[in-house]
Scaffold this motif. Sequence first.
Motif, mmCIF file in Angstrom:
data_model
loop_
_atom_site.group_PDB
_atom_site.id
_atom_site.type_symbol
_atom_site.label_atom_id
_atom_site.label_comp_id
_atom_site.label_asym_id
_atom_site.label_seq_id
_atom_site.Cartn_x
_atom_site.Cartn_y
_atom_site.Cartn_z
ATOM 1 N N SER A 25 -9.217 -8.529 -25.033
ATOM 2 C CA SER A 25 -8.947 -7.753 -23.823
ATOM 3 C C SER A 25 -8.303 -8.635 -22.769
ATOM 4 N N LEU A 26 -7.543 -7.980 -21.902
ATOM 5 C CA LEU A 26 -6.856 -8.680 -20.819
ATOM 6 C C LEU A 26 -6.702 -7.685 -19.682
ATOM 7 N N ARG A 27 -6.770 -8.175 -18.450
ATOM 8 C CA ARG A 27 -6.493 -7.307 -17.309
ATOM 9 C C ARG A 27 -5.319 -7.869 -16.521
ATOM 10 N N LEU A 28 -4.301 -7.052 -16.368
ATOM 11 C CA LEU A 28 -3.147 -7.410 -15.558
ATOM 12 C C LEU A 28 -3.342 -6.884 -14.144
ATOM 13 N N SER A 29 -2.844 -7.656 -13.177
ATOM 14 C CA SER A 29 -2.871 -7.248 -11.779
ATOM 15 C C SER A 29 -1.461 -7.210 -11.232
ATOM 16 N N CYS A 30 -1.252 -6.355 -10.264
ATOM 17 C CA CYS A 30 0.029 -6.251 -9.577
ATOM 18 C C CYS A 30 -0.256 -6.133 -8.085
ATOM 19 N N ALA A 31 -0.007 -7.213 -7.364
ATOM 20 C CA ALA A 31 -0.224 -7.215 -5.918
ATOM 21 C C ALA A 31 1.023 -6.682 -5.224
ATOM 22 N N ALA A 32 0.827 -5.639 -4.450
ATOM 23 C CA ALA A 32 1.944 -5.009 -3.760
ATOM 24 C C ALA A 32 1.970 -5.407 -2.290
ATOM 25 N N SER A 33 3.157 -5.495 -1.741
ATOM 26 C CA SER A 33 3.325 -5.736 -0.313
ATOM 27 C C SER A 33 4.542 -4.971 0.169
ATOM 28 N N GLY A 34 4.552 -4.658 1.467
ATOM 29 C CA GLY A 34 5.655 -3.909 2.049
ATOM 30 C C GLY A 34 5.496 -2.402 1.959
ATOM 31 N N PHE A 35 4.449 -1.953 1.301
ATOM 32 C CA PHE A 35 4.121 -0.532 1.214
ATOM 33 C C PHE A 35 2.674 -0.444 0.719
ATOM 34 N N SER A 36 2.115 0.767 0.714
ATOM 35 C CA SER A 36 0.757 0.958 0.222
ATOM 36 C C SER A 36 0.769 1.619 -1.148
ATOM 37 N N VAL A 37 -0.033 1.090 -2.074
ATOM 38 C CA VAL A 37 -0.122 1.706 -3.404
ATOM 39 C C VAL A 37 -0.738 3.107 -3.341
ATOM 40 N N SER A 38 -1.303 3.464 -2.196
ATOM 41 C CA SER A 38 -1.862 4.814 -2.039
ATOM 42 C C SER A 38 -0.775 5.835 -1.709
ATOM 43 N N SER A 39 0.399 5.362 -1.321
ATOM 44 C CA SER A 39 1.440 6.280 -0.874
ATOM 45 C C SER A 39 2.549 6.494 -1.895
ATOM 46 N N ASN A 40 2.562 5.716 -2.955
ATOM 47 C CA ASN A 40 3.563 5.868 -4.016
ATOM 48 C C ASN A 40 2.882 5.926 -5.379
ATOM 49 N N TYR A 41 3.456 6.702 -6.302
ATOM 50 C CA TYR A 41 3.009 6.620 -7.677
ATOM 51 C C TYR A 41 3.419 5.262 -8.230
ATOM 52 N N MET A 42 2.607 4.754 -9.162
ATOM 53 C CA MET A 42 2.836 3.414 -9.704
ATOM 54 C C MET A 42 2.758 3.453 -11.226
ATOM 55 N N SER A 43 3.474 2.541 -11.860
ATOM 56 C CA SER A 43 3.524 2.532 -13.320
ATOM 57 C C SER A 43 3.515 1.126 -13.880
#
Lengths: 109, 118
Positions: free
Chosen positions: B17-35
Amino acid sequence: EIVMTQSPATLSVSPGERATLSCRASQNVNSNLAWYQQKPGQAPRLLIYGASTRATGIPARFSGSGSGTEFALTISSLHSEDFAVYYCLQYNNWPPIFTFGPGTKVDMK
Amino acid sequence: EVQLVESGGGLIQPGGSLRLSCAASGFSVSSNYMSWVRQAPGKGLEWVSIFYGGSGTYYADSVRGRFTISRDISKNTLYLQMNSLRAEDTAVYYCARLADYADYVDYWGQGTLVTVSS
């Protein structure tokens, strides 16, 4: 599942020439089609969305056309930095698992 | 400026198992769909999973039941939990933001490489 096909697989072009890439969908995707450019070792870059709208900062030599099942990306006069792989993406279906085409590699003749 | 920075890739044995992370900046992950989108070595792009806000989460057939997409709004981060990994999951995994009011990807991360091998 909507299947996307692209042709040709490889397009050999000289700088300054015109290049036309094709993308076909197995079902109607309306105008919900985007084009991306990818260079080796880099993430894809958005070129066109809505089948024909250029993304911010994309040069006017890139244009998209089509709707339904047949689409095209045209590069009017190839620059050296345009040699890359180009992918189309349909984002029309529900549930939202969208599909990319297999890509067209544009290389130097 | 919108930025997406992935982390968590590496070499893992089949079945792991592995967990990938994606740190976002410049916008909120709550306001855009993500993939998450992946690319096997020398191959094309494959849509893996989408976090579609209140409408739920969706997965490609190839990963359904093994991968889980989630987000932490307080950390402005997207995740991909990958279980029961197989050799065919070897790929660069890209975090992707979907455009406002439309479902095409407008921003991509730089990608993180996952290699599944014994």
